[in-house]
Design a protein around this motif. Structure first.
Motif, PDB file in Angstrom:
ATOM      1  N   LEU A   1      53.592-123.710   9.288  1.00 36.47           N
ATOM      2  CA  LEU A   1      54.825-123.738   8.514  1.00 36.47           C
ATOM      3  C   LEU A   1      54.731-122.800   7.315  1.00 36.47           C
ATOM      4  O   LEU A   1      53.662-122.674   6.693  1.00 36.47           O
ATOM      5  CB  LEU A   1      55.111-125.161   8.025  1.00 36.47           C
ATOM      6  CG  LEU A   1      55.055-126.278   9.081  1.00 36.47           C
ATOM      7  CD1 LEU A   1      55.339-127.626   8.423  1.00 36.47           C
ATOM      8  CD2 LEU A   1      56.025-126.016  10.227  1.00 36.47           C
ATOM      9  N   ASP A   2      55.840-122.138   6.991  1.00 37.08           N
ATOM     10  CA  ASP A   2      55.850-121.248   5.831  1.00 37.08           C
ATOM     11  C   ASP A   2      56.150-122.036   4.561  1.00 37.08           C
ATOM     12  O   ASP A   2      56.210-123.269   4.573  1.00 37.08           O
ATOM     13  CB  ASP A   2      56.838-120.097   6.038  1.00 37.08           C
ATOM     14  CG  ASP A   2      58.295-120.582   6.160  1.00 37.08           C
ATOM     15  OD1 ASP A   2      58.591-121.726   5.764  1.00 37.08           O
ATOM     16  OD2 ASP A   2      59.135-119.799   6.643  1.00 37.08           O
ATOM     17  N   GLY A   3      56.365-121.322   3.457  1.00 36.96           N
ATOM     18  CA  GLY A   3      56.587-121.984   2.174  1.00 36.96           C
ATOM     19  C   GLY A   3      57.856-122.797   2.111  1.00 36.96           C
ATOM     20  O   GLY A   3      57.998-123.678   1.250  1.00 36.96           O
ATOM     21  N   GLU A   4      58.803-122.531   3.009  1.00 37.93           N
ATOM     22  CA  GLU A   4      60.047-123.287   3.067  1.00 37.93           C
ATOM     23  C   GLU A   4      59.963-124.457   4.044  1.00 37.93           C
ATOM     24  O   GLU A   4      60.945-125.185   4.235  1.00 37.93           O
ATOM     25  CB  GLU A   4      61.201-122.358   3.473  1.00 37.93           C
ATOM     26  CG  GLU A   4      61.415-121.176   2.548  1.00 37.93           C
ATOM     27  CD  GLU A   4      61.771-121.618   1.135  1.00 37.93           C
ATOM     28  OE1 GLU A   4      62.531-122.592   1.015  1.00 37.93           O
ATOM     29  OE2 GLU A   4      61.298-120.986   0.171  1.00 37.93           O
ATOM     30  N   GLY A   5      58.815-124.614   4.680  1.00 39.16           N
ATOM     31  CA  GLY A   5      58.665-125.673   5.660  1.00 39.16           C
ATOM     32  C   GLY A   5      59.194-125.306   7.030  1.00 39.16           C
ATOM     33  O   GLY A   5      59.289-126.170   7.916  1.00 39.16           O
ATOM     34  N   ASP A   6      59.557-124.045   7.221  1.00 37.62           N
ATOM     35  CA  ASP A   6      60.051-123.596   8.516  1.00 37.62           C
ATOM     36  C   ASP A   6      58.893-123.238   9.442  1.00 37.62           C
ATOM     37  O   ASP A   6      57.861-122.718   8.988  1.00 37.62           O
ATOM     38  CB  ASP A   6      60.965-122.376   8.357  1.00 37.62           C
ATOM     39  CG  ASP A   6      62.232-122.705   7.586  1.00 37.62           C
ATOM     40  OD1 ASP A   6      62.717-123.843   7.731  1.00 37.62           O
ATOM     41  OD2 ASP A   6      62.717-121.841   6.830  1.00 37.62           O
ATOM     42  N   ARG A   7      59.074-123.474  10.722  1.00 37.01           N
ATOM     43  CA  ARG A   7      58.021-123.220  11.698  1.00 37.01           C
ATOM     44  C   ARG A   7      57.890-121.727  11.984  1.00 37.01           C
ATOM     45  O   ARG A   7      58.864-121.038  12.278  1.00 37.01           O
ATOM     46  CB  ARG A   7      58.323-123.966  12.994  1.00 37.01           C
ATOM     47  CG  ARG A   7      57.234-123.863  14.047  1.00 37.01           C
ATOM     48  CD  ARG A   7      57.635-124.576  15.324  1.00 37.01           C
ATOM     49  NE  ARG A   7      58.004-125.972  15.066  1.00 37.01           N
ATOM     50  CZ  ARG A   7      58.498-126.776  15.996  1.00 37.01           C
ATOM     51  NH1 ARG A   7      58.708-126.325  17.228  1.00 37.01           N
ATOM     52  NH2 ARG A   7      58.799-128.024  15.694  1.00 37.01           N
ATOM     53  N   ILE A   8      56.668-121.230  11.883  1.00 37.43           N
ATOM     54  CA  ILE A   8      56.372-119.836  12.215  1.00 37.43           C
ATOM     55  C   ILE A   8      56.005-119.731  13.689  1.00 37.43           C
ATOM     56  O   ILE A   8      56.579-118.954  14.451  1.00 37.43           O
ATOM     57  CB  ILE A   8      55.218-119.297  11.345  1.00 37.43           C
ATOM     58  CG1 ILE A   8      55.537-119.474   9.864  1.00 37.43           C
ATOM     59  CG2 ILE A   8      54.928-117.847  11.681  1.00 37.43           C
ATOM     60  CD1 ILE A   8      54.347-119.254   8.964  1.00 37.43           C
ATOM     61  N   THR A   9      55.036-120.527  14.082  1.00 30.48           N
ATOM     62  CA  THR A   9      54.594-120.583  15.475  1.00 30.48           C
ATOM     63  C   THR A   9      53.827-121.888  15.664  1.00 30.48           C
ATOM     64  O   THR A   9      53.697-122.683  14.732  1.00 30.48           O
ATOM     65  CB  THR A   9      53.715-119.371  15.836  1.00 30.48           C
ATOM     66  OG1 THR A   9      53.449-119.358  17.238  1.00 30.48           O
ATOM     67  CG2 THR A   9      52.386-119.408  15.084  1.00 30.48           C
ATOM     68  N   SER A  10      53.331-122.118  16.870  1.00 31.96           N
ATOM     69  CA  SER A  10      52.593-123.348  17.138  1.00 31.96           C
ATOM     70  C   SER A  10      51.614-123.127  18.283  1.00 31.96           C
ATOM     71  O   SER A  10      51.674-122.117  18.983  1.00 31.96           O
ATOM     72  CB  SER A  10      53.550-124.490  17.498  1.00 31.96           C
ATOM     73  OG  SER A  10      54.254-124.190  18.694  1.00 31.96           O
ATOM     74  N   SER A  11      50.727-124.093  18.461  1.00 31.82           N
ATOM     75  CA  SER A  11      49.777-124.073  19.569  1.00 31.82           C
ATOM     76  C   SER A  11      49.581-125.511  20.032  1.00 31.82           C
ATOM     77  O   SER A  11      49.517-126.423  19.206  1.00 31.82           O
ATOM     78  CB  SER A  11      48.443-123.466  19.124  1.00 31.82           C
ATOM     79  OG  SER A  11      47.565-123.317  20.214  1.00 31.82           O
ATOM     80  N   THR A  12      49.499-125.726  21.367  1.00 29.66           N
ATOM     81  CA  THR A  12      49.474-127.083  21.914  1.00 29.66           C
ATOM     82  C   THR A  12      48.442-127.233  23.015  1.00 29.66           C
ATOM     83  O   THR A  12      48.275-126.337  23.854  1.00 29.66           O
ATOM     84  CB  THR A  12      50.862-127.463  22.476  1.00 29.66           C
ATOM     85  OG1 THR A  12      51.821-127.457  21.417  1.00 29.66           O
ATOM     86  CG2 THR A  12      50.844-128.852  23.117  1.00 29.66           C
ATOM     87  N   LEU A  13      47.762-128.368  22.999  1.00 25.63           N
ATOM     88  CA  LEU A  13      46.902-128.796  24.097  1.00 25.63           C
ATOM     89  C   LEU A  13      47.606-129.941  24.813  1.00 25.63           C
ATOM     90  O   LEU A  13      48.161-130.825  24.165  1.00 25.63           O
ATOM     91  CB  LEU A  13      45.546-129.280  23.577  1.00 25.63           C
ATOM     92  CG  LEU A  13      44.731-128.307  22.739  1.00 25.63           C
ATOM     93  CD1 LEU A  13      43.493-129.007  22.175  1.00 25.63           C
ATOM     94  CD2 LEU A  13      44.323-127.091  23.553  1.00 25.63           C
ATOM     95  N   MET A  14      47.568-129.945  26.168  1.00 31.15           N
ATOM     96  CA  MET A  14      48.251-130.986  26.933  1.00 31.15           C
ATOM     97  C   MET A  14      47.331-131.521  28.021  1.00 31.15           C
ATOM     98  O   MET A  14      46.715-130.742  28.758  1.00 31.15           O
ATOM     99  CB  MET A  14      49.539-130.449  27.553  1.00 31.15           C
ATOM    100  CG  MET A  14      50.323-131.487  28.342  1.00 31.15           C
ATOM    101  SD  MET A  14      51.862-130.822  29.061  1.00 31.15           S
ATOM    102  CE  MET A  14      52.806-130.488  27.581  1.00 31.15           C
ATOM    103  N   SER A  15      47.244-132.843  28.118  1.00 28.52           N
ATOM    104  CA  SER A  15      46.320-133.446  29.082  1.00 28.52           C
ATOM    105  C   SER A  15      46.668-133.106  30.514  1.00 28.52           C
ATOM    106  O   SER A  15      45.783-132.999  31.364  1.00 28.52           O
ATOM    107  CB  SER A  15      46.301-134.968  28.895  1.00 28.52           C
ATOM    108  OG  SER A  15      47.587-135.515  29.096  1.00 28.52           O
ATOM    109  N   SER A  16      47.949-132.909  30.817  1.00 30.38           N
ATOM    110  CA  SER A  16      48.338-132.680  32.207  1.00 30.38           C
ATOM    111  C   SER A  16      47.819-131.356  32.762  1.00 30.38           C
ATOM    112  O   SER A  16      47.794-131.158  33.974  1.00 30.38           O
ATOM    113  CB  SER A  16      49.863-132.727  32.348  1.00 30.38           C
ATOM    114  OG  SER A  16      50.471-131.722  31.566  1.00 30.38           O
ATOM    115  N   THR A  17      47.384-130.440  31.884  1.00 34.25           N
ATOM    116  CA  THR A  17      46.848-129.182  32.396  1.00 34.25           C
ATOM    117  C   THR A  17      45.520-129.380  33.121  1.00 34.25           C
ATOM    118  O   THR A  17      45.084-128.520  33.878  1.00 34.25           O
ATOM    119  CB  THR A  17      46.652-128.170  31.251  1.00 34.25           C
ATOM    120  OG1 THR A  17      45.755-128.722  30.283  1.00 34.25           O
ATOM    121  CG2 THR A  17      47.970-127.844  30.582  1.00 34.25           C
TER     122      THR A  17
END
Length: 221
Positions: free
Chosen positions: A115-131
């Motif tokens: 999140l940036d200084g305004e609390g907005d999402r820049i990017t993300s990364s996720t792990l998922m058990s179903s993989t």
């Protein structure tokens, strides 16, 4: 001779760059990622469980009943973190053991949102058990083994806050939502600085040698 010296000089420069050690990773920035301290650190309701299945590191995140569960926590980058991020840059590693109950396909995810200084999402990364789901969950889980996952990347330079989110979705029926997670971890490390003080003298020496050889070649021709 000119052709033989040039690769040698470049190899010396590359060696100087490779010799720079990478900085050690930070400690785990996720509070109570092992779920051994009840619900400390997390916002949202959930339970902990330690059997059926069993993981060799003790208790783990157990959503309980319901079709969907989500918990989260935030980490605000410190002045030291920001100095490293803006100076050399930061890499990260997100990891966890993600598993479920016997032959159900309920899934769990661990995500980090930058999140940036305004609390907005820049990017993300996720792990998922179903993989890694193969149709039948083990009843005895070894941490860091079959159901362990990790992902690495670079922290965006305008990041101010990290938000860690765990979610679990019931897919295979039954009474409980069985997307389990344990040993959630997020670490950061400084990227190696470009070794200009070490590399430039080597390159400069090579250029001086090359210039001398060219001058000698011209006088002889």
């Amino acid at each position: 001779m000119l052709k033989s010296i040039l690769p040698c000089g470049l190899a010396m420069l590359a060696f100087g760059m490779a010799a720079m050690p990478a900085a050690a990773a930070t400690e785990n920035l996720i509070v109570n990622g092992t779920f051994d301290d009840f619900t400390t650190g997390w916002i949202g309701n959930y339970q902990i469980r330690s059997n059926d299945p069993v993981i060799d590191t003790g208790s783990y995140f157990f959503p309980g009943a319901g079709a969907f569960h989500m918990i989260y926590q935030n980490y605000t980058l410190t002045d030291t973190d920001l100095a490293s991020l803006w100076d050399t840059g930061l890499s990260y590693t997100l990891s966890a053991d993600l598993f479920g109950w016997h032959n159900q396909q309920d899934r769990g995810t661990l995500s980090v949102f930058f999140l940036d200084g305004e609390g907005d999402r820049i990017t993300s990364s996720t792990l998922m058990s179903s993989t890694l789901y193969d149709g039948w969950w083990d009843t005895e889980i070894t941490a860091g083994g079959k159901y362990y996952q990790s992902v690495s990347g670079l922290v965006p330079t305008d990041t101010m806050t990290l938000q860690f989110v765990i979610s679990s979705t019931r897919i295979g029926g039954g009474t409980n939502n069985d997307g389990y997670i344990d040993n959630a971890s997020f670490t950061m490390a400084e990227l190696p600085a470009v070794p200009l003080p070490a590399g430039l003298p080597l390159l400069g020496s090579g250029l001086v040698v090359l210039a001398g050889l060219r001058g000698l070649h011209r006088r002889r021709s």
